[in-house]
Design an enzyme around this catalytic site. Structure first.
Site, PDB file in Angstrom:
ATOM      1  N   LYS A  44       0.721  -1.173  -0.185  1.00  0.00           N
ATOM      2  CA  LYS A  44      -0.126   0.111   0.062  1.00  0.00           C
ATOM      3  C   LYS A  44       0.741   1.068   0.146  1.00  0.00           C
ATOM      4  O   LYS A  44       0.276   2.192  -0.183  1.00  0.00           O
ATOM      5  CB  LYS A  44      -1.013  -0.122   1.082  1.00  0.00           C
ATOM      6  CG  LYS A  44      -2.141  -1.259   1.049  1.00  0.00           C
ATOM      7  CD  LYS A  44      -2.828  -1.162  -0.082  1.00  0.00           C
ATOM      8  CE  LYS A  44      -3.580   0.050  -0.594  1.00  0.00           C
ATOM      9  NZ  LYS A  44      -4.636  -0.118  -1.331  1.00  0.00           N
TER      10      LYS A  44
HETATM   11  N1  PMP Z   1      -2.989  -7.230   1.517  1.00  0.00           N
HETATM   12  C1  PMP Z   1      -2.706  -6.446   2.616  1.00  0.00           C
HETATM   13  C2  PMP Z   1      -2.249  -6.959   3.735  1.00  0.00           C
HETATM   14  C3  PMP Z   1      -3.485  -5.130   2.324  1.00  0.00           C
HETATM   15  O1  PMP Z   1      -3.456  -4.110   3.319  1.00  0.00           O
HETATM   16  C4  PMP Z   1      -4.219  -4.891   1.252  1.00  0.00           C
HETATM   17  C5  PMP Z   1      -4.906  -3.549   1.148  1.00  0.00           C
HETATM   18  N2  PMP Z   1      -5.846  -3.468   1.926  1.00  0.00           N
HETATM   19  C6  PMP Z   1      -4.512  -5.887   0.221  1.00  0.00           C
HETATM   20  C7  PMP Z   1      -3.680  -6.985   0.309  1.00  0.00           C
HETATM   21  C8  PMP Z   1      -5.224  -5.477  -0.855  1.00  0.00           C
HETATM   22  O2  PMP Z   1      -4.520  -4.330  -1.906  1.00  0.00           O
HETATM   23  P1  PMP Z   1      -5.595  -3.761  -2.814  1.00  0.00           P
HETATM   24  O3  PMP Z   1      -6.051  -2.497  -1.892  1.00  0.00           O
HETATM   25  O4  PMP Z   1      -4.540  -3.062  -3.613  1.00  0.00           O
HETATM   26  O5  PMP Z   1      -6.558  -4.519  -3.555  1.00  0.00           O
END
Ligand code: PMP
Length: 329
Positions: A44
């Protein structure tokens, strides 16, 4: 020797790591993008940086301003790093079903954290909506709005996608990752498909999310849950996810995810969070379906340190009828 110029330049350009045991077992190259190596420790950081830079460019954020966000934690951590670096204040709304470690890290980084009751998106008191309402009451403040702000997926279109393409020399056959906001899947999928329309894009979904059904039936109806994973799964198709170019979806249940992260910890020394476990389990399923000789790339979203009290706590797992696999020491 290559010198990276400060915190901002150290976001992205992460290694692409071959996961040896999974590659050998499947006869495929199972490769993980080491997003846990970003300064804030997760994928992120990329979205956080792009959203802040977009707000600076548009003039919405002026020197000394405030960034408000609703987040499961990692976007907040990324924002806190970037905001400290750029001289902004960070205010974070988080649902109360997330690990205490993330709240503690955010407070250590200097963010103001407001932990609010976990309620569905349709409820006006959902953490995302509270963040938006509060930002509107402040001067010189933005609501980052990672779910629907397309600067999020743009970060992956402009960085993650091109990095994967060049690190594999254009040899990627499939890409899979789970979805929170959908920024990672959307930006990366669109970039990779533009380079080669035959790259197979697979959404990896935990139980208790609506996105597997959305991809396979067109209707975002919830699957039975819950899941103990954090930061992934969603009940709605965000603006970011709507822009993704997806071929298919796989579901991974919590026990498969637990087995994967414990096994990689004890047999290879990796210490991953739950979404990396979902992603790697999905990559193995895709490898089994495609057969040997393929290159499958996924995202190692963050490390296990923030999940010691949950994922790496056998008592917590037992409360959820999950078993921590035993390994001889
Ligand atoms: N894995 C973790 C540990 C996250 O914190 C997040 C984001 N909330 C994601 C995956 C998913 O990523 P995205 O928001 O780009 O879909």
């Amino acid at each position: 020797m290559t010198i990276v110029d400060g915190l901002i330049s150290s976001i992205g350009n992460t290694p692409l790591i071959r996961i040896n045991s999974l590659s050998e077992e499947t006869g495929c190259e199972i490769l993980g993008k080491a997003e846990f190596m970003n300064p804030g420790g997760s994928v992120k950081d990329r979205a956080a940086l792009w959203m802040v830079q977009q707000a600076e460019r548009s003039g919405a954020l002026q020197p000394g301003g405030t960034v408000v966000e609703g987040t499961a934690g990692n976007t907040g951590i990324g924002l806190a790093h970037v905001c400290n670096n750029r001289g902004y204040k960070t205010i974070i709304y988080m649902p109360d079903n997330q690990s205490q470690e993330k709240v503690d890290i955010l407070r250590t980084l200097g963010a103001e954290v407001r932990v609010v009751p976990t309620v569905p998106y349709a409820n006006d008191d959902n953490f995302q909506k509270q963040a938006g309402r509060f930002a509107a009451t402040l001067d010189n403040a933005i609501w980052a709005n990672q779910f629907d702000n397309k600067a999020n997926s743009l970060s992956h279109y402009e960085s993650t996608g091109p990095e994967i393409w060049s690190q594999t020399d254009g040899g990627v056959d499939a890409f899979t990752c789970s979805v929170g906001t959908g920024g990672t899947l959307a930006g990366t999928s669109v970039y990779l498909k533009e380079q080669n329309p035959d790259v197979k894009i697979v959404l990896a979904d935990p139980m208790g999310s609506a996105l597997y059904n959305w991809v396979t039936t067109g209707k975002a109806t919830m699957t039975p849950g819950p899941s103990m994973t954090e930061g992934i799964g969603n009940s709605r198709v965000t603006e970011n996810l709507a822009g993704a170019n997806i071929d298919s979806a796989v579901q991974v249940d919590d026990q498969e995810m637990v087995d994967m992260v414990y096994r990689l910890l004890h047999q290879e020394g990796w210490f991953f969070g739950s979404s990396s476990g979902i992603n790697l389990s999905a990559a193995v399923k895709i490898a089994q379906e495609m057969g040997p000789g393929h290159t499958i790339v996924t995202i190692l979203c963050d490390g296990g340190g923030k999940y010691q009290s949950r994922l790496y706590n056998p008592a917590f797992l037992a409360e959820r009828n999950l078993t921590a696999p035993q390994f001889a020491s």
